[in-house]
Each structure stands twice: as structure tokens, then as C-alpha cells.
Design a protein around this motif. Structure first.
Motif, short mmCIF file in Angstrom:
data_model
loop_
_atom_site.label_atom_id
_atom_site.label_comp_id
_atom_site.label_asym_id
_atom_site.label_seq_id
_atom_site.Cartn_x
_atom_site.Cartn_y
_atom_site.Cartn_z
N ARG A 17 68.45 79.56 -15.79
CA ARG A 17 68.04 79.18 -14.45
C ARG A 17 68.57 77.78 -14.09
O ARG A 17 68.58 77.40 -12.93
CB ARG A 17 66.51 79.18 -14.32
N ARG A 33 56.61 78.44 -7.65
CA ARG A 33 57.65 78.43 -8.67
C ARG A 33 57.89 77.03 -9.25
O ARG A 33 58.38 76.92 -10.36
CB ARG A 33 58.95 78.98 -8.09
N VAL A 34 57.59 76.00 -8.45
CA VAL A 34 57.85 74.63 -8.86
C VAL A 34 56.59 73.80 -8.62
O VAL A 34 55.96 73.92 -7.57
CB VAL A 34 59.02 74.02 -8.05
N LEU A 80 65.36 81.12 -2.52
CA LEU A 80 65.20 82.36 -3.28
C LEU A 80 66.55 82.86 -3.80
O LEU A 80 66.63 83.40 -4.90
CB LEU A 80 64.55 83.43 -2.40
N PRO A 125 64.34 72.37 -10.15
CA PRO A 125 64.33 73.61 -10.92
C PRO A 125 65.72 74.05 -11.35
O PRO A 125 65.87 75.06 -12.04
CB PRO A 125 63.71 74.62 -9.94
N TYR A 164 67.22 80.27 -6.77
CA TYR A 164 66.26 80.24 -7.88
C TYR A 164 66.06 81.62 -8.50
O TYR A 164 66.04 81.75 -9.73
CB TYR A 164 64.92 79.70 -7.37
N ASP A 165 65.90 82.62 -7.66
CA ASP A 165 65.64 83.98 -8.16
C ASP A 165 66.92 84.80 -8.33
O ASP A 165 66.86 85.98 -8.66
CB ASP A 165 64.68 84.73 -7.23
#
Length: 580
Positions: free
Chosen positions: A246, A26-27, A74, A41, A77-78
Motif C-alpha cells: 500500500r 482508513r487513516v 479510493l 497512508p 488507497y484501495d
């Protein structure tokens, strides 16, 4: 009823998961010594301050002030809940998430939640079939995309429309959707209303707010308090604000109405939330400051609006500290946020936020209106009026700056202002003032315990070097309990890394303390760290030894010691004698 996820499974799942692989997908990460680094992020930084530690299996984001395990990442970020993050990792590892049977603190109320989700689908479909409701939303300027984002619907003008749709009424009654009749049966709570779903932080519908399209004297009607919904603990639009970007939220704007939130969001100001027909509470502020470091209260500029702002200020005083901010934006006459953003646009609206007075500016301004600052009596009265509000604030830079500003205005010294804020602590009583000095300057024992915990978090294997646990338990050093519990954990789990301990202590005060310690960079080298750790443990054990000896001596003056206690005291006294 679903049970909780066993702790042993979570620990095993962490052992199966490589945090570098999950975050690296993801990063973009680059090697930096023993760690990997990249751009945050969660913020818009241009130089990397985001680090991932393969050894600790932890991430640290110094730009956003976030850190934690792969589960925490998670969740942040998600935008997943704890359970959803665990399920995501389990799916990745190819294992099934087990559930413990029986009652659990992790309750999933499937029945009422299903009823609310079903009602939301029903209201959405009914909106499509009702031209009057559509025309009302169009007249208010709400676009189709905005209506879809917020899940806006319509409750038909019937007593049994939702009753007929929901075949099992008991869950709908619990959810506040249906009302039981005195003589049996149920009927719809919401009728002929545009419906706004209220979601929790996981995005689940937990309640509704309805705006009447008829002549009902109650223009807006909210769901009642239920096991899922509490007005003082939920905010309309918070889920939509958090999922709109985000990046970290620069601030959250607290407004009054559903349409205010909806229209601000439509104009690109997605940081708006609304209280649900109640004044701002401490629980609201806890929710807000979990999502952002700055809260913008938006009120009418009339007397009622300023009174509401003052009530919000009183709730915010204990919560605004460290990096937290709070400002108060007042609207021009005849406007609410909905009408104002449509008239002047998003840029002008945000510019008003930038000019909004801070909490301390609003506090001093309002108190100053009650006195004549040109007179000695007036300045003295201002200091007296400020006293209870200073008392509500936590010690820190903001309170210090407020004291300095009050001192400037009243022409008193800062010490005099502080003395007035704490009249129960006499100025010349050294014993009374000592605890304050201790709090502001941590003791050597506190620093030693902190250093030992930091070393243990860097190298969990150090726990195996500690054998004097019974003496450590006797130590009076502040924070010793956290150190002992961490040592116990790594003794019991010799193969565990730091992330296992963090996850085991998630949601506890000790877990929060670990997060703060890990956010601080290590000061010592690995070699010096081991030596410092050993010295600290020995010093704490000696302190515990002395504490136990003194306790036994004191006990011997009040009662007869047991044979075992006499032997123990004799050994302790012998150890205290200097060698010849």
C-alpha cells in the motif's frame, strides 16, 4: 455495451459523501484548525503531512505528492479504477450507478475480457493436470504461492483445447486467443506453453505470454496487438507490483523477461516489471512514472545490453524532470535478474541498484568513450555529441546540473554549452532570448491569474462577486481561460465546493493545473484573499477592456465598423479619458 456514468450523478454523489468519514475509516486523523491531519497512508513518514479539508472536500498528501477528491483517494488507497471507486461510494450512499445509453468513450469490452478471463481459468486448471509444466516451474524455482500470485498456467499441446472450452470463438479471436483458418474454423494460438497472464492496471487479464516446453523456435510467444492489448503501452507485472504494497513504490525495475519479474517478486523484490518483447517506449515511461518517481533499467552488461540501455535513455530524456529519477543497472556476465537474485539474494541485488549510474552519469560515460578528453578537439567533440541529448531534456535542475558537469569536463562555460544545445537561438539576439527569460520568470499577469484561481479554490463563493465576464474574456493574460472556466462553473453551481470542480475537470489539462495549484499552501489570509481577488479581477478586466479597444481600432483601419461596434468603441474611448 455499457455506457458512461453521467457527470451529474458523480457531482451528486460527491455532495452526498463526506470525505472525512471515508478517509477517517482508513487513516487516523486529528483536528488541525479547519482541517484534519494524519500520517501519510502512501509513505512511511513519521511526522504528519497528510491533510483532509472538509470545506474543499479534498485531501492533500505532501509526503507522497498526491491530492484529490474522495474518488481519487479510493483509487490510490484501495487500488480501484475510477468506475470502481464511484461504485464503492454509490454502494455506501445507497444509490444505484446509472449509465448513459449509446456509444461512450468509457468502453467496457465485456466479450473479449470474458474470453480472456475464461482462458486464464482454463490454463490454471490445465497446469494442475500437467506434470511436465509443473516440473519445469519447480526446476526454475517458482513456488506455488508465486505461481498463484501471477496466475501462471499451461496451454495443452493441442490445436483445439481452448477452442472446445470457449464455446463462442468470436470474442476469443478478437482477444488474440484463437486464430481463424483460411478455409473456416479456428485453432488455438498457444500450444504446449507455460502461460503468463498480462494484466492491465485494473488487474484484468488483457493478453498472455507463453513459454514453450517443446522445440518451438519461438521460445516466447505473446498475444498479438488487439483492441485491449498494445505491447508498447503495457507492462508485465505492473499490477502485481502496485498491489504488493500500500506504500508508495520506491522505484520500478524494468527487466526483460517474465521469469525475471516472477523470481524477483518471489525474493521480495516486488517492484519488477517487464516490457513485452519490445524496446521501452514513451508510453511505457508514462505508465512507470505514474506509479513511481524512480525507474531502474536493468540490462545485460554486454554490447547488446548497453545498446538497449542507450535506446531506453533516449526515450527517458524528455520524461526525467522535477522529482523523477532514472538509473541504469548492468548485470555481471552470464547472469540475468532471475539467476542473479537466486545466487546472491535480495539484499545484494538491491545494493546493486543503489550503486547504479544515474541517467546523466551513463550519458556522459558513454559519450566520453567516443572522444579523447585529454585533447582540445576531444573535449569540443564531447560538447558537440551531447548537444542533441541536451535538446531533448526539459528545462529544470537536472538539465542545469548536466550542463554544469559538461562545462567542467570540457572546460567550457555553461553558457557556451547551452549555446551549443540551441544553435537556432543566436547568443547576441536579445529578441530571440527574450522568450526563454519569460518562461523562466513568470509575468506579473501570470502570477495575478494564478493568485485569483487559488483564491477561488479556497472560497468558491468569490465567483458570485464577478460581473465583468465579457471583459475578462478579452484579457490577454496567460491562464485566463482556466480562471474564466472556473468562474463559469461556480456561477452555474453556486453550492458546489472545490472537489466538484476537480472531479468535473478530471483527466483534462485544466484539471491537472488545479491539482498543482491546490498542492501549494495558501499565502494570504481570508480577508487579504478577498481583497487580492477583487483587485486582480478589476485589473484583468481593465486589460481586457484595453485589448478590445485596440482590436476595434485596428479593425477600423481595415474595414468599416458596424453601428454596434462604433457605439462600443466610443464607450471604451470615453472610459479611457481621465476624469476632469
Amino acid at each position: 455495451m455499457a455506457g458512461r456514468i453521467p457527470d451529474a450523478f458523480i457531482q451528486d454523489l460527491l455532495a452526498r459523501t463526506d470525505i472525512v468519514e471515508v478517509i477517517g475509516a482508513r487513516v487516523e486523523l486529528k483536528r488541525a484548525g479547519k482541517e484534519l491531519k494524519g500520517l501519510s497512508p502512501f509513505t512511511h513518514e513519521k511526522s504528519p503531512s497528510f491533510f483532509v479539508s472538509p470545506v474543499k472536500q479534498m485531501f492533500f498528501d505532501f509526503s507522497a505528492g498526491k491530492s484529490g477528491t474522495v474518488i481519487t483517494f479510493l483509487m490510490e488507497y484501495d487500488r480501484l479504477s475510477f468506475v470502481e471507486a464511484v461504485e464503492e461510494l454509490a454502494l455506501r450512499a445507497g444509490v444505484e450507478v446509472p449509465r448513459e445509453g449509446g456509444p461512450s468513450t468509457h468502453v467496457v469490452m465485456d466479450g473479449p475480457l470474458d474470453a480472456l478471463a475464461g482462458a486464464q481459468r482454463f490454463f490454471r486448471e490445465q497446469l494442475r493436470l500437467n506434470p511436465t509444466a509443473i516440473e519445469y516451474l519447480q526446476r526454475r524455482g517458482v513456488s506455488g504461492d508465486t505461481g498463484k500470485t501471477f496466475g501462471i498456467g499451461y496451454a495443452p499441446d493441442r490445436w483445439d483445447a481452448l477452442c472446445d472450452f470457449l464455446k463462442t470463438p468470436e470474442h476469443a479471436v478478437t482477444a488474440g486467443l484463437l486464430i481463424e483458418r483460411d478455409k473456416g474454423g479456428v485453432y488455438d494460438r498457444f500450444r504446449n506453453r507455460v502461460m503468463f497472464p498480462i494484466r492491465d492496471t485494473r488487474g484484468r487479464v488483457i493478453a498472455f505470454g507463453g513459454r514453450t516446453l517443446g522445440d518451438d523456435p519461438a521460445k516466447y510467444l505473446n498475444s498479438p496487438e488487439t483492441p485491449l492489448f498494445h505491447k508498447g503501452r503495457n507492462l508485465f507485472g505492473l499490477y502485481e507490483a502496485k498491489t504488493a504494497t500500500r506504500a508508495a513504490l520506491p522505484y520500478l525495475i524494468v527487466v526483460e523477461g517474465y521469469m525475471d519479474v516472477v523470481m524477483l517478486h518471489q525474493f521480495g523484490i516486488t517492484e519488477a516489471v517487464a516490457t513485452l518483447g519490445t524496446a521501452t517506449t514513451r508510453d511505457h515511461l508514462t505508465l512507470l512514472y505514474k506509479a513511481t518517481s524512480k525507474v531502474v533499467f536493468c540490462f545485460d552488461g554486454d554490447r547488446a545490453g548497453r545498446s538497449a540501455a542507450w535506446r531506453a535513455l533516449e526515450q527517458a530524456l524528455p520524461e526525467v524532470h522535477d522529482t523523477r529519477e532514472c538509473v541504469f543497472m548492468f548485470l555481471p556476465d552470464g547472469h540475468d535478474p532471475d539467476s542473479l537474485v537466486q545466487e546472491e539474494g535480495a539484499d545484494a541485488f538491491r545494493a546493486r541498484i543503489d550503486r547504479a549510474p544515474t541517467l546523466t552519469e551513463f550519458l556522459i560515460s558513454e559519450l566520453s568513450k567516443q572522444v579523447q578528453l585529454g585533447s582540445l578537439d576531444g573535449r569540443a567533440k564531447l560538447a558537440a555529441l551531447a548537444r542533441p541529448y541536451l535538446g531533448k531534456m526539459r528545462e529544470g535542475p537536472l538539465r542545469t546540473l548536466l550542463v554544469d558537469e559538461l562545462a567542467r569536463i570540457t572546460r567550457l562555460s555553461a553558457d557556451d554549452v547551452l549555446r551549443m544545445a540551441a544553435p537556432e537561438a543566436p547568443a547576441r539576439n536579445a529578441e530571440a532570448s527574450a522568450p526563454t527569460a519569460t518562461r523562466s520568470s513568470p509575468s506579473a499577469a501570470t502570477r495575478a491569474v494564478k493568485a485569483a484561481i487559488q483564491a477561488l479554490l479556497e472560497q468558491p463563493a468569490l465567483a458570485q462577486r464577478v460581473e465583468q465576464m465579457s471583459l475578462l474574456v478579452q484579457s490577454p493574460a496567460p491562464g485566463i481561460r482556466v480562471l474564466i472556466d472556473a468562474l463559469d462553473y461556480f456561477h452555474a453551481h453556486p453550492d458546489a465546493h472545490t472537489a466538484h470542480l476537480v472531479e468535473a475537470w478530471r483527466g483534462t489539462p485544466a484539471g491537472a493545473a488545479l491539482q498543482r495549484l491546490m498542492a501549494e499552501p495558501p499565502i494570504l489570509s481570508a480577508e487579504d484573499r478577498v481583497r487580492e481577488f477583487d483587485d486582480t479581477i478589476q485589473h484583468l478586466a481593465q486589460g481586457g477592456q484595453a485589448r478590445r479597444r485596440d482590436d476595434l481600432m485596428e479593425a477600423s483601419r481595415e474595414r468599416e465598423l458596424s453601428a454596434a461596434e462604433i457605439r462600443e468603441l466610443g464607450a471604451l474611448l470615453k472610459e479611457r479619458r481621465p476624469a476632469r
